[in-house]
Design a protein around this motif. Structure first.
Motif, PDB file in Angstrom:
ATOM      1  N   TRP A  18      -3.367  -2.331   2.418  1.00 36.49           N
ATOM      2  CA  TRP A  18      -3.443  -0.890   2.643  1.00 36.49           C
ATOM      3  C   TRP A  18      -2.075  -0.259   2.832  1.00 36.49           C
ATOM      4  O   TRP A  18      -1.963   0.943   3.000  1.00 36.49           O
ATOM      5  N   GLY A  19      -1.014  -1.053   2.848  1.00 38.28           N
ATOM      6  CA  GLY A  19       0.321  -0.512   3.034  1.00 38.28           C
ATOM      7  C   GLY A  19       1.056  -0.401   1.716  1.00 38.28           C
ATOM      8  O   GLY A  19       0.948  -1.259   0.851  1.00 38.28           O
ATOM      9  N   SER A  35      -1.733  -4.499   6.010  1.00 41.67           N
ATOM     10  CA  SER A  35      -1.647  -3.738   7.252  1.00 41.67           C
ATOM     11  C   SER A  35      -3.059  -3.480   7.769  1.00 41.67           C
ATOM     12  O   SER A  35      -4.031  -3.688   7.071  1.00 41.67           O
ATOM     13  N   VAL A  38      -3.972   2.424   6.606  1.00 39.47           N
ATOM     14  CA  VAL A  38      -3.143   2.956   5.531  1.00 39.47           C
ATOM     15  C   VAL A  38      -1.759   3.269   6.090  1.00 39.47           C
ATOM     16  O   VAL A  38      -1.622   3.993   7.063  1.00 39.47           O
ATOM     17  N   LYS A  39      -0.735   2.671   5.470  1.00 42.07           N
ATOM     18  CA  LYS A  39       0.654   2.889   5.884  1.00 42.07           C
ATOM     19  C   LYS A  39       1.484   3.171   4.642  1.00 42.07           C
ATOM     20  O   LYS A  39       1.272   2.559   3.596  1.00 42.07           O
ATOM     21  N   ILE A  40       2.442   4.071   4.746  1.00 40.90           N
ATOM     22  CA  ILE A  40       3.394   4.335   3.667  1.00 40.90           C
ATOM     23  C   ILE A  40       4.789   4.183   4.249  1.00 40.90           C
ATOM     24  O   ILE A  40       5.132   4.842   5.231  1.00 40.90           O
ATOM     25  N   ILE A  41       5.558   3.286   3.641  1.00 44.83           N
ATOM     26  CA  ILE A  41       6.926   3.020   4.089  1.00 44.83           C
ATOM     27  C   ILE A  41       7.854   3.393   2.944  1.00 44.83           C
ATOM     28  O   ILE A  41       7.598   3.051   1.787  1.00 44.83           O
TER      29      ILE A  41
END
Length: 57
Positions: A18-19, A35, A38-41
């Motif tokens: 989800w990342g 992850s 939901v993660k956005i890096i």
């Protein structure tokens, strides 16, 4: 690019990622990471035009 599935699909305990790692310069997806939500890096992809952007920021 892998499509993110709905949260309902995660209920069956599949190993979904989800990342996302997104390039800050060109907005391309670099990779996915596991992850718990939901993660956005943001980072840099390493392409020639983006590689030098690290020193600009």
């Amino acid at each position: 690019m892998k499509a993110l599935t709905s949260p309902e699909a995660a209920k069956d305990k599949t190993n979904e990622e989800w990342g996302l790692i997104i390039c800050s310069r060109c907005d391309e997806m670099v990779d996915t990471i596991p992850s718990d939500g939901v993660k956005i890096i943001y980072g840099y992809c390493g392409k020639g035009e983006c590689k030098g952007a690290e020193s600009l920021n």
